[in-house]
Design an enzyme around this catalytic site. Structure first.
Site, PDB file in Angstrom:
ATOM      1  N   GLU B  59       0.967  -1.113  -0.075  1.00 45.16           N
ATOM      2  CA  GLU B  59       0.099  -0.043  -0.153  1.00 45.16           C
ATOM      3  C   GLU B  59       0.974   1.213  -0.102  1.00 45.16           C
ATOM      4  O   GLU B  59       0.419   2.259  -0.698  1.00 45.16           O
ATOM      5  CB  GLU B  59      -0.797  -0.042   1.396  1.00 45.16           C
ATOM      6  CG  GLU B  59      -2.199  -1.013   1.173  1.00 45.16           C
ATOM      7  CD  GLU B  59      -1.760  -2.267   1.698  1.00 45.16           C
ATOM      8  OE1 GLU B  59      -0.685  -2.707   1.973  1.00 45.16           O
ATOM      9  OE2 GLU B  59      -2.639  -3.315   1.801  1.00 45.16           O
ATOM     10  N   PHE B 121     -11.437  -7.616  13.546  1.00 42.34           N
ATOM     11  CA  PHE B 121     -10.289  -8.140  12.793  1.00 42.34           C
ATOM     12  C   PHE B 121     -10.083  -6.858  12.024  1.00 42.34           C
ATOM     13  O   PHE B 121     -10.866  -6.293  11.134  1.00 42.34           O
ATOM     14  CB  PHE B 121     -10.936  -9.375  11.910  1.00 42.34           C
ATOM     15  CG  PHE B 121      -9.704  -9.833  10.913  1.00 42.34           C
ATOM     16  CD1 PHE B 121      -8.682 -10.220  11.377  1.00 42.34           C
ATOM     17  CD2 PHE B 121     -10.021  -9.678   9.692  1.00 42.34           C
ATOM     18  CE1 PHE B 121      -7.554 -10.551  10.420  1.00 42.34           C
ATOM     19  CE2 PHE B 121      -9.183 -10.198   8.780  1.00 42.34           C
ATOM     20  CZ  PHE B 121      -7.847 -10.550   9.190  1.00 42.34           C
ATOM     21  N   GLN B 122      -8.841  -6.692  11.399  1.00 41.71           N
ATOM     22  CA  GLN B 122      -8.261  -5.550  10.596  1.00 41.71           C
ATOM     23  C   GLN B 122      -9.013  -4.203  10.982  1.00 41.71           C
ATOM     24  O   GLN B 122      -9.323  -3.279   9.915  1.00 41.71           O
ATOM     25  CB  GLN B 122      -8.568  -6.095   9.352  1.00 41.71           C
ATOM     26  CG  GLN B 122      -7.625  -7.124   8.802  1.00 41.71           C
ATOM     27  CD  GLN B 122      -7.523  -7.258   7.363  1.00 41.71           C
ATOM     28  OE1 GLN B 122      -8.282  -7.287   6.676  1.00 41.71           O
ATOM     29  NE2 GLN B 122      -6.452  -8.016   7.117  1.00 41.71           N
ATOM     30  N   LYS B 171     -17.663  -0.969   5.852  1.00 48.38           N
ATOM     31  CA  LYS B 171     -17.894  -1.951   4.964  1.00 48.38           C
ATOM     32  C   LYS B 171     -19.452  -1.867   4.506  1.00 48.38           C
ATOM     33  O   LYS B 171     -19.965  -1.983   3.557  1.00 48.38           O
ATOM     34  CB  LYS B 171     -17.371  -3.386   5.054  1.00 48.38           C
ATOM     35  CG  LYS B 171     -17.790  -4.334   4.174  1.00 48.38           C
ATOM     36  CD  LYS B 171     -17.113  -5.679   4.530  1.00 48.38           C
ATOM     37  CE  LYS B 171     -17.208  -6.589   2.931  1.00 48.38           C
ATOM     38  NZ  LYS B 171     -16.915  -7.862   3.091  1.00 48.38           N
ATOM     39  N   MET B 484      24.165   8.880   2.506  1.00 42.44           N
ATOM     40  CA  MET B 484      24.109  10.294   3.126  1.00 42.44           C
ATOM     41  C   MET B 484      24.496  10.026   4.822  1.00 42.44           C
ATOM     42  O   MET B 484      25.012  10.564   5.454  1.00 42.44           O
ATOM     43  CB  MET B 484      22.812  10.785   2.911  1.00 42.44           C
ATOM     44  CG  MET B 484      22.620  12.093   3.482  1.00 42.44           C
ATOM     45  SD  MET B 484      23.809  13.300   2.716  1.00 42.44           S
ATOM     46  CE  MET B 484      23.073  14.094   1.505  1.00 42.44           C
TER      47      MET B 484
END
Lengths: 156, 571
Positions: B59, B121-122, B171, B484
């Site tokens: 993502e 969940f999630q 959802k 760097m």
């Protein structure tokens, strides 16, 4: 320097945490913050007491104004204004003597509530300076102090 | 904008409405990754052809791709991810877009409204987690608010100072039904990005511009966001004032123009930083005086009157007090200043002495390097890339030494050609942002200048590149160090190279090949240009060029943290 900032913001869920989060994320001080409904049912008014030099206050106002939910921001301490705070102090009845009673009587907006136990609850509505003074008078015998933080309005 | 209004009382599911909103908004491309909470939406996306979905491999890559898409075009980037880990994986990209003012809208799935707050969940508090790094965020709690919220999201993301907007969609809202009516316009009483510029400040600024002797125009990403490059260039050319760019502003003024005094700041040119220090008038345009620009604040441009043009009032006088603040859109402000000066045919003072001084400073040639022998200097690769591409490629970069060399040596003549992570400094930005850039500019050459440390942070997107046939050229400056970090350890930590050495590096050629691409390893300086030409000639393939470069090269000049502009380390 102490400042009071009045914020009118959309009454959306999470609006309070946007403001609180902004203050912590940018290390601005909050002395007190109070929020309630306003004349507009869909907006809340928040009063924030903060401190900082002019540049910091300018940033606070600008950053608040930048929040998408914020409708209006004003710094009210730079103009004539009235501010009030409420405090409740619970004290044990047996601790009250004549000296303290005399002092308490000098406060304008003082109410005494009896509680079921042997305690008294004193309510005081006054300017934050007077509240500070009142609290310091009574602090030694206070069992509990509950302060609201200031709200204010411009008077001009 | 295309309008799509169905007013025949027909009811649609939230998922259908979601897709219709994107269509109505003219969105052609969504970068995303499916998951449980967004399956209804994916099902609707599957049923239509108006909105294409690009499947990334992580993502974070979706958000950087959307950023690259937005930065290299005039369109917002759009992301769709699922709840929980889908949302948290996107946070780095969202924070990156926030720091660099990139207009993107990120749609995150959420658990059903009945489950919110139950540690489902999630489930994650996406609105809470993203709040400090978005321009604004919303949670849709009623399907009837879907269309108006999406309209607002695009409006907020793309107007004023652009930025990321997150829209969290539970959802069940994508199952619920209602009529669809996409609003034609948005009006929000708490948000008004249209600012009337104060004409007094324009007059005051014009007076200073006409009376100064040592001016500098310091132009940043705001010029590009405002599409004001042409206006700025014309204005600066008329005045014959020197122009320096921030890292984000590169390309807003032609990089090969004699009035361009290069990038300023920590790794900026000697002439830019000296001019900033000694100037008597500093015209900041769409720039925010970030700490990598100013160095030590109390020694910053000590004698300058500061004019600051910015659309975000909180950027003005935040770090450096502006004597003449001009709050408003950059393009609008430059147009008004131009009317006041060019329109009235007024001329600034002669600044030949100032140019003589700047040209003296220029003689230091502070970006110089020495390519001798076989060992490839990283700067030489960037220089060669500039020559081989005639300075006309889209260049994305990751974060570190390679980024600074690309910024210093690739002379950007056009805006929106230099796509990098400036504010947040996100390693891993380069490859996915190159994908977004390639999608926005399918017929153009897109090169990702990166390093062997950065490229590994989003390397999985090589798979996405194969799926969609993205012919990106990856220019890997491989010095086997986090360059760097190593440079700072060399200068400030007595060469204790704690964890900056990349042991156990993959064979990048084989790695590219395993993903279905072409890879070349280049080890000799004489092979640099031929390799670049060969890569560019492979028009339809992603080519991974692994340049084995000098390990000891450092980025110069350098202003150490907390030092003044006139205290530069030159070599």
């Amino acid at each position: 320097m102490r400042h009071i900032i009045s914020v009118l913001l959309e009454n959306e869920s999470g609006a309070l945490s946007r403001v609180a989060g902004l203050f912590s994320a940018r290390s601005f001080n909050i002395e007190s913050l109070s929020v309630a409904t306003s004349e507009d049912l869909t907006a809340s008014r928040m009063t924030i007491v903060t401190s900082g030099d002019d540049a910091v206050i300018e940033q606070i106002v600008k950053q608040l104004d930048k929040l998408v939910d914020v409708i209006e921001v004003s710094e009210i301490t730079s103009n004539e204004h009235i501010e009030r705070e409420i405090v409740f102090v619970r004290i044990n009845n047996s601790e009250i003597d004549k000296k303290i009673m005399d002092k308490l009587e000098s406060y304008e907006f003082l109410k005494i509530h009896n509680s079921k136990s042997n305690d008294l609850i004193i309510e005081c509505v006054d300017s934050p300076e007077n509240i500070n003074q009142f609290v310091s008078t009574i602090k030694k015998i206070a069992v509990k102090i509950v302060r609201s933080g200031a709200v204010g309005i411009n008077s001009n | 904008m295309k309008q799509n209004i169905d007013n025949n009382n027909e009811k649609f599911t939230g998922a259908e409405i979601f897709v219709k909103c994107l269509e109505a908004e003219g969105i052609e491309l969504v970068f995303g990754y499916p998951g449980g909470a967004v399956l209804h939406i994916y099902d609707e996306l599957h049923k239509q052809n108006e909105v294409s979905h690009i499947l990334v491999r992580h993502e974070q890559g979706a958000v950087h791709a959307a950023e690259g898409f937005a930065k290299s075009s005039n369109k917002p980037g759009v992301v769709l991810v699922t709840s929980g880990p889908g949302a948290t994986n996107s946070i780095t990209g969202i924070a990156d877009a926030y720091m660099d003012s990139v207009p993107i809208v990120v749609f995150t799935g959420q658990v059903r409204t009945a489950l919110i707050g139950n540690d489902a969940f999630q489930e994650v508090d996406t609105v809470g987690i993203t709040r400090p790094c978005v321009k604004h965020n919303f949670m849709i709690t009623n399907v009837k608010d879907m269309a108006s919220t999406i309209k607002k999201a695009f409006y907020v993301a793309t107007s004023g100072r652009p930025g990321p907007v997150v829209v969290d969609i539970p959802k069940d809202i994508t199952e619920d039904k209602c009529e669809f009516n996409y609003p034609k316009s948005v009006s929000m009483r708490s948000y008004n990005p249209h600012i009337e510029i104060n004409s007094d400040s324009i007059i005051e600024a014009a007076e200073k511009i006409l009376s100064c002797e040592k001016p500098v125009i310091y132009a940043g990403g705001g010029v590009i966001n405002s599409n004001a490059s042409e206006e700025l260039t014309n204005f600066a050319k008329y005045l014959n004032f020197p122009v320096t760019n921030t890292l984000m502003g590169l390309g807003c003024f032609p990089g090969d123009d004699p009035q361009f005094i290069q990038m300023l700041g920590m790794h900026g040119s000697y002439e830019a930083n000296m001019a900033m220090h000694d100037c008597d008038l500093l015209i900041a345009v769409g720039a925010r005086f970030d700490d990598r620009i100013t160095g030590r604040l109390d020694k910053f441009s000590p004698d300058a009157t500061v004019i600051h043009i910015d659309v975000d009032p909180s950027s003005i006088s935040k770090n450096i007090r502006a004597h003449i603040p001009i709050h408003g859109d950059v393009k609008d402000a430059i147009n008004k200043l131009s009317q006041e000066i060019i329109g009235k045919k007024l001329r600034p003072k002669n600044i030949d002495n100032w140019w003589n001084q700047i040209n003296e400073w220029r003689k230091k040639d502070s970006f110089k390097y020495n390519q001798e022998g076989d060992i490839i200097k990283p700067q030489f690769v960037v220089d060669s890339l500039y020559n081989v591409t005639n300075g006309d490629a889209f260049i994305t970069s990751d974060v570190g030494q390679h980024q600074m060399w690309a910024a210093q040596l690739y002379k950007f003549n056009k805006p929106k050609r230099w796509i990098n992570s400036g504010g947040l400094g996100t390693m891993g930005f380069g490859l996915p942002s190159a994908m977004g850039t390639q999608f926005a500019n399918p017929d153009s050459l897109v090169c990702c200048v990166t390093g062997e440390a950065s490229i590994q942070m989003c390397i999985q997107e090589l798979s996405t590149c194969l799926q969609y046939g993205l012919p990106i050229k990856i220019i890997n400056l491989n010095n086997r160090y986090m360059g760097m970090v190593r440079q700072w350890q060399e200068f400030f930590y007595e060469k204790r190279y704690a964890m900056s050495y990349m042991d156990a590096l993959p064979d990048f050629v084989k790695l590219a090949e395993s993903f279905g691409h072409v890879g070349y390893k280049v080890e000799k300086s004489s092979d640099v240009e031929p390799a670049l030409r060969e890569a560019i000639n492979q028009k339809n393939r992603l080519v991974f060029l692994d340049f084995i470069t000098d390990q000891n090269e450092n980025v110069f000049p350098m202003i150490a943290t907390g030092a003044a502009h006139n205290k530069m380390i030159l070599s």
